[in-house]
Motif scaffolding. Structure first.
Motif, PDB file in Angstrom:
ATOM      1  N   ALA A  76       0.824  -1.215   0.000  1.00 22.81           N
ATOM      2  CA  ALA A  76       0.000   0.000   0.000  1.00 22.81           C
ATOM      3  C   ALA A  76       0.854   1.260   0.000  1.00 22.81           C
ATOM      4  CB  ALA A  76      -0.924  -0.006   1.219  1.00 22.81           C
ATOM      5  N   LEU A  77       1.981   1.222   0.708  1.00 21.10           N
ATOM      6  CA  LEU A  77       2.794   2.430   0.880  1.00 21.10           C
ATOM      7  C   LEU A  77       3.388   2.937  -0.423  1.00 21.10           C
ATOM      8  CD1 LEU A  77       4.643   1.548   4.215  1.00 21.10           C
ATOM      9  CD2 LEU A  77       2.815   3.239   3.887  1.00 21.10           C
ATOM     10  N   TRP A  78       3.570   2.050  -1.411  1.00 17.70           N
ATOM     11  CA  TRP A  78       4.104   2.558  -2.679  1.00 17.70           C
ATOM     12  C   TRP A  78       3.092   2.477  -3.816  1.00 17.70           C
ATOM     13  CZ3 TRP A  78       5.579   0.333  -7.480  1.00 17.70           C
ATOM     14  CH2 TRP A  78       5.367  -1.048  -7.598  1.00 17.70           C
ATOM     15  N   GLU A  79       2.143   1.549  -3.754  1.00 15.64           N
ATOM     16  CA  GLU A  79       1.199   1.411  -4.862  1.00 15.64           C
ATOM     17  C   GLU A  79       0.108   2.477  -4.823  1.00 15.64           C
ATOM     18  OE1 GLU A  79      -0.157  -2.540  -5.615  1.00 15.64           O
ATOM     19  OE2 GLU A  79       1.815  -3.429  -5.232  1.00 15.64           O
ATOM     20  N   ILE A  80      -0.239   2.955  -3.643  1.00 16.21           N
ATOM     21  CA  ILE A  80      -1.232   4.036  -3.572  1.00 16.21           C
ATOM     22  C   ILE A  80      -0.696   5.303  -4.236  1.00 16.21           C
ATOM     23  CG2 ILE A  80      -2.454   5.609  -2.012  1.00 16.21           C
ATOM     24  CD1 ILE A  80      -2.882   3.221  -0.141  1.00 16.21           C
ATOM     25  N   PRO A  81       0.509   5.794  -3.878  1.00 22.45           N
ATOM     26  CA  PRO A  81       0.993   6.995  -4.577  1.00 22.45           C
ATOM     27  C   PRO A  81       1.240   6.789  -6.063  1.00 22.45           C
ATOM     28  CG  PRO A  81       2.653   6.148  -3.031  1.00 22.45           C
ATOM     29  CD  PRO A  81       1.387   5.431  -2.738  1.00 22.45           C
ATOM     30  N   VAL A  82       1.695   5.601  -6.461  1.00 23.81           N
ATOM     31  CA  VAL A  82       1.899   5.342  -7.888  1.00 23.81           C
ATOM     32  C   VAL A  82       0.564   5.369  -8.627  1.00 23.81           C
ATOM     33  CG1 VAL A  82       2.525   3.553  -9.566  1.00 23.81           C
ATOM     34  CG2 VAL A  82       4.079   4.108  -7.700  1.00 23.81           C
ATOM     35  N   GLY A  83      -0.454   4.742  -8.048  1.00 17.89           N
ATOM     36  CA  GLY A  83      -1.766   4.744  -8.685  1.00 17.89           C
ATOM     37  C   GLY A  83      -2.357   6.134  -8.792  1.00 17.89           C
ATOM     38  N   ARG A  84      -2.189   6.936  -7.742  1.00 16.54           N
ATOM     39  CA  ARG A  84      -2.709   8.311  -7.774  1.00 16.54           C
ATOM     40  C   ARG A  84      -1.994   9.142  -8.828  1.00 16.54           C
ATOM     41  NH1 ARG A  84      -2.915   9.632  -1.251  1.00 16.54           N
ATOM     42  NH2 ARG A  84      -4.902   8.586  -0.782  1.00 16.54           N
ATOM     43  N   ARG A 127       7.001   3.491   5.882  1.00 15.11           N
ATOM     44  CA  ARG A 127       7.686   3.980   4.690  1.00 15.11           C
ATOM     45  C   ARG A 127       7.889   2.842   3.696  1.00 15.11           C
ATOM     46  NH1 ARG A 127      10.514   8.327   3.923  1.00 15.11           N
ATOM     47  NH2 ARG A 127      12.183   7.187   2.868  1.00 15.11           N
ATOM     48  N   PRO A 128       7.887   3.163   2.401  1.00 11.86           N
ATOM     49  CA  PRO A 128       8.254   2.131   1.418  1.00 11.86           C
ATOM     50  C   PRO A 128       9.686   1.661   1.653  1.00 11.86           C
ATOM     51  CG  PRO A 128       7.286   4.058   0.347  1.00 11.86           C
ATOM     52  CD  PRO A 128       7.562   4.449   1.769  1.00 11.86           C
ATOM     53  N   THR A 129       9.990   0.469   1.182  1.00  6.74           N
ATOM     54  CA  THR A 129      11.359  -0.030   1.258  1.00  6.74           C
ATOM     55  C   THR A 129      12.246   0.722   0.261  1.00  6.74           C
ATOM     56  OG1 THR A 129      11.031  -1.724  -0.436  1.00  6.74           O
ATOM     57  CG2 THR A 129      10.477  -2.316   1.845  1.00  6.74           C
ATOM     58  N   ALA A 130      13.559   0.557   0.401  1.00 11.55           N
ATOM     59  CA  ALA A 130      14.482   1.193  -0.547  1.00 11.55           C
ATOM     60  C   ALA A 130      14.201   0.726  -1.974  1.00 11.55           C
ATOM     61  CB  ALA A 130      15.920   0.888  -0.144  1.00 11.55           C
TER      62      ALA A 130
END
Length: 238
Positions: A76-84, A127-130
């Motif tokens: 969720a931490l990285w796919e939500i901002p990518v999708g938006r 936070r997203p991973t590296a």
């Protein structure tokens, strides 16, 4: 009892000194090993805690159960901002529509995840991973069709791997709360993969490697197709 002579006394003192030296010398390397390169007790304790299975009101909670809660959160931490972002920047309407829907669905899944984690006292990352941050940077650096292709490729690979982990936990967990959550995750992620495939950008190199198998049948010849297998009820009898 006869008193030992000077030579005997000296020999006795030498023997005692040698024994003491051997004893101390034998212990010293062990102490140095523990301090120099041996396993740290705190590190061992932490690893044991990570691998521990604990009791809950819903049944045993194992390391794979806790890992799933963390992995869903990380997604969720990285796919939500990518999708938006894709909803604004993607070049094709299907990509904008489908990735925006994935972001919305991840918000609902994250809410479920946080609720289950709170009930089971499992800490979640913020936070997203590296690696995920590198994917976000890679996607953000593209434009036009390349942007669509890169976003879909990264998301589809990640969703495929997550789907495998969800299935493994759904099939094996002894915790009824996690089992119900895994079933919900399965529905969400299956839909995410379908949405990504609907963009037209999913190709073979965007999919995880197939699982390893040991008892697969040999492929049939293209010029000599096998007859269809009979119904199971016709061969088991009874």
């Amino acid at each position: 009892m006869r008193t030992p002579g000077p030579h005997a006394a000296a020999a006795c003192m030498l023997t005692t000194a040698l024994a003491t030296a051997l004893l101390l010398g034998g212990c010293a390397p062990m102490a140095r090993q523990s301090g120099d390169g041996g396993a740290q007790p705190s590190r061992i304790a932490a690893e044991n805690a990570r691998q521990a299975t604990v009791s809950t009101r819903w049944g045993p909670l194992g390391p794979a159960d806790r890992a799933l809660l963390v992995q869903v959160r990380q997604a969720a931490l990285w796919e939500i901002p990518v999708g938006r972002e894709a909803a604004r920047r993607a070049s094709r309407p299907a990509t904008r529509r489908d990735l925006a829907e994935i972001a919305r669905r991840h918000e609902r899944l994250d809410e479920l995840d946080r609720g289950v984690a709170a009930q089971l006292d499992v800490p979640l990352p913020d936070r997203p991973t590296a690696e995920q941050l590198s994917w976000m940077s890679e996607i953000g650096g593209k434009s036009g069709t390349d942007y669509d292709k890169t976003a879909v490729a990264r998301l589809r690979m990640a969703q495929g791997l997550l789907y495998q982990r969800i299935a493994a936990v759904r099939a094996s967990t002894r915790n009824t709360l996690v089992r119900r959550f895994a079933k919900q995750c399965e529905t969400f992620v299956h839909t995410h993969m379908t949405l990504l495939e609907g963009t037209g950008f999913v190709t073979g190199d965007t999919l995880p490697d197939p699982p390893a198998v040991t008892e697969a049948p040999e492929p049939g010849g293209a010029n000599q197709p096998r007859p269809p297998a009979p119904a199971a009820t016709s061969v088991i009898g009874g």
